[in-house]
Design an enzyme around this catalytic site. Sequence first.
Site, PDB file in Angstrom:
ATOM      1  N   LYS A 194       0.831  -1.209   0.000  1.00  8.92           N
ATOM      2  CA  LYS A 194       0.000   0.000   0.000  1.00  8.92           C
ATOM      3  C   LYS A 194       0.859   1.249   0.000  1.00  8.92           C
ATOM      4  CE  LYS A 194      -4.218  -1.772   2.087  1.00  8.92           C
ATOM      5  NZ  LYS A 194      -5.223  -1.629   3.129  1.00  8.92           N
TER       6      LYS A 194
ATOM      7  N   LYS B 291     -10.796  -3.947  -3.539  1.00  9.66           N
ATOM      8  CA  LYS B 291     -11.532  -2.692  -3.702  1.00  9.66           C
ATOM      9  C   LYS B 291     -10.638  -1.613  -4.307  1.00  9.66           C
ATOM     10  CE  LYS B 291     -13.838  -3.623   0.642  1.00  9.66           C
ATOM     11  NZ  LYS B 291     -13.812  -3.380   2.077  1.00  9.66           N
TER      12      LYS B 291
ATOM     13  N   LYS C 122      -4.975 -10.486  -6.558  1.00  9.94           N
ATOM     14  CA  LYS C 122      -6.256 -10.756  -5.892  1.00  9.94           C
ATOM     15  C   LYS C 122      -7.249  -9.653  -6.228  1.00  9.94           C
ATOM     16  CE  LYS C 122      -5.536  -8.086  -1.772  1.00  9.94           C
ATOM     17  NZ  LYS C 122      -5.789  -7.745  -0.435  1.00  9.94           N
TER      18      LYS C 122
HETATM   19  P1  TYM Z   1     -10.696  -6.242   4.102  1.00  7.60           P
HETATM   20  O1  TYM Z   1     -11.746  -5.253   4.490  1.00  7.60           O
HETATM   21  O2  TYM Z   1      -9.705  -5.858   3.073  1.00  7.60           O
HETATM   22  O3  TYM Z   1     -11.394  -7.581   3.611  1.00  7.60           O
HETATM   23  C1  TYM Z   1     -12.410  -8.232   4.354  1.00  7.60           C
HETATM   24  C2  TYM Z   1     -12.263  -9.741   4.195  1.00  7.60           C
HETATM   25  O4  TYM Z   1     -12.354 -10.101   2.818  1.00  7.60           O
HETATM   26  C3  TYM Z   1     -11.261 -10.940   2.471  1.00  7.60           C
HETATM   27  N1  TYM Z   1     -10.902 -10.708   1.062  1.00  7.60           N
HETATM   28  C4  TYM Z   1     -10.784 -11.675   0.145  1.00  7.60           C
HETATM   29  N2  TYM Z   1     -10.950 -13.004   0.215  1.00  7.60           N
HETATM   30  C5  TYM Z   1     -10.766 -13.711  -0.934  1.00  7.60           C
HETATM   31  N3  TYM Z   1     -10.411 -13.152  -2.116  1.00  7.60           N
HETATM   32  C6  TYM Z   1     -10.243 -11.825  -2.215  1.00  7.60           C
HETATM   33  N4  TYM Z   1      -9.914 -11.273  -3.379  1.00  7.60           N
HETATM   34  C7  TYM Z   1     -10.424 -11.010  -1.066  1.00  7.60           C
HETATM   35  N5  TYM Z   1     -10.338  -9.682  -0.839  1.00  7.60           N
HETATM   36  C8  TYM Z   1     -10.628  -9.516   0.480  1.00  7.60           C
HETATM   37  C9  TYM Z   1     -10.139 -10.515   3.414  1.00  7.60           C
HETATM   38  O5  TYM Z   1      -9.163 -11.520   3.543  1.00  7.60           O
HETATM   39  C10 TYM Z   1     -10.893 -10.246   4.689  1.00  7.60           C
HETATM   40  O6  TYM Z   1     -11.096 -11.450   5.415  1.00  7.60           O
HETATM   41  N6  TYM Z   1      -7.327  -6.103   7.806  1.00  7.60           N
HETATM   42  C11 TYM Z   1      -8.643  -6.598   7.425  1.00  7.60           C
HETATM   43  C12 TYM Z   1      -9.760  -6.126   8.324  1.00  7.60           C
HETATM   44  C13 TYM Z   1      -9.601  -6.437   9.770  1.00  7.60           C
HETATM   45  C14 TYM Z   1      -9.725  -7.713  10.387  1.00  7.60           C
HETATM   46  C15 TYM Z   1      -9.572  -7.456  11.775  1.00  7.60           C
HETATM   47  C16 TYM Z   1      -9.931  -8.992   9.911  1.00  7.60           C
HETATM   48  C17 TYM Z   1      -9.365  -5.521  10.729  1.00  7.60           C
HETATM   49  N7  TYM Z   1      -9.354  -6.135  11.961  1.00  7.60           N
HETATM   50  C18 TYM Z   1      -9.615  -8.501  12.700  1.00  7.60           C
HETATM   51  C19 TYM Z   1      -9.995 -10.032  10.845  1.00  7.60           C
HETATM   52  C20 TYM Z   1      -9.828  -9.774  12.208  1.00  7.60           C
HETATM   53  C21 TYM Z   1      -8.959  -6.092   6.033  1.00  7.60           C
HETATM   54  O7  TYM Z   1      -8.467  -5.082   5.600  1.00  7.60           O
HETATM   55  O8  TYM Z   1      -9.944  -6.785   5.393  1.00  7.60           O
END
Ligand code: TYM
Length: 333
Positions: free
Chosen positions: A115, A201, A198
């Site tokens: 990022k 967003k 992957k």
């Molecule tokens: P975030 O908001 O980017 O994504 C949310 C969830 O979606 C999954 N994900 C995917 N899975 C499969 N293929 C993809 N292309 C794909 N894109 C996104 C992510 O793996 C995630 O599970 N850091 C985390 C948010 C977070 C979090 C937490 C997660 C903050 N605190 C505590 C678990 C526990 C994030 O940015 O997810």
Amino acid sequence: MTAQPRVLSGIQPTAGSFQLGNYLGAVRHWVDLQETHDAFYCVVDLHSITVEQKPDELRRNTLLAYAQLLAAGVDPHRSTLFVQSHVPEHTQLGWVMQCITGYGEASRMTQFKDKSARGGADHSSVGLFTYPILQAADILVYQADGVPVGEDQRQHLELTRDLAQRFNSRYGATFTVPKPLIVSDTAKILDLQDPTAKMSKSLPNGAVFLLDDPKVITKRIKSAVTDSETEVRFDPATKPGVSNLLTVLAALTGREPAVVAADYDGRGYGALKADAAEAVVGFAAPYAASVAELVGDPAELQRTMRVGADKARAVAAVTVATAYERLGLVDLG
Ligand code: TYM
């Protein structure tokens, strides 16, 4: 009755709509886990502000994210569904965790490197750098046993486990050391325009946004990059684009990708794309209608959020009090 194991997970409200990878890689499993687990799910708005947000958009996107979790099937009566900033214990424990994280250890987080490389390291906030440590606190403050996420979160969960173990060995057993729950089939849904990356967003051209118009969704899927052959075969290593479409279609129809592939013998990529688009729209259209209805009543959403926040705080406050006590911070008696 024995207590059910606990899961915790979070999702950012950064874009107005979740993308298909969020749903297939994570949220869908959250819904299933409610059956067997004591589930805590949150919209991690404090993670979103690690990059600049427009206040009105953030407010709207947080309501939209919360509504999307409800529309996807998270049941606020069975799960604790809340917004991160409503539970101040996340940031309280986040500070404690920052103080036991090594600078070098934090520097190795690949998501920060990616990022910050995109925006230039000088323009990256310290919050973006410490973001995985807040994520660790999100998990540890609930003593979660498991964390259902996509593959991209694996490194953050390793850090979480390391921090829990470090605290426990310095100050005595305090935190449950959580396990990642990563369902490999759909753990990494790929970008439709660049099937080596992957779906994300932040790369909107190759993403399917679930709240988009069905026509837009269909067009996106029909213009997915595949390869120069014609045979539909599930082979992620050499045919990532086609295999990605098979993964999506299989997940939404409850089948195995290799079995789905057999349906397209001699029919080519066009038929596969049309069916994948139909399956995604079949899910997304009622989902979007349900989200529209939910956000039409923000007062009711807020009421549900408050119940979730109260339930979450009751658990999180106990963990923070214990951690403070173990650290030697004086309480008021
Ligand atoms: P975030 O908001 O980017 O994504 C949310 C969830 O979606 C999954 N994900 C995917 N899975 C499969 N293929 C993809 N292309 C794909 N894109 C996104 C992510 O793996 C995630 O599970 N850091 C985390 C948010 C977070 C979090 C937490 C997660 C903050 N605190 C505590 C678990 C526990 C994030 O940015 O997810």
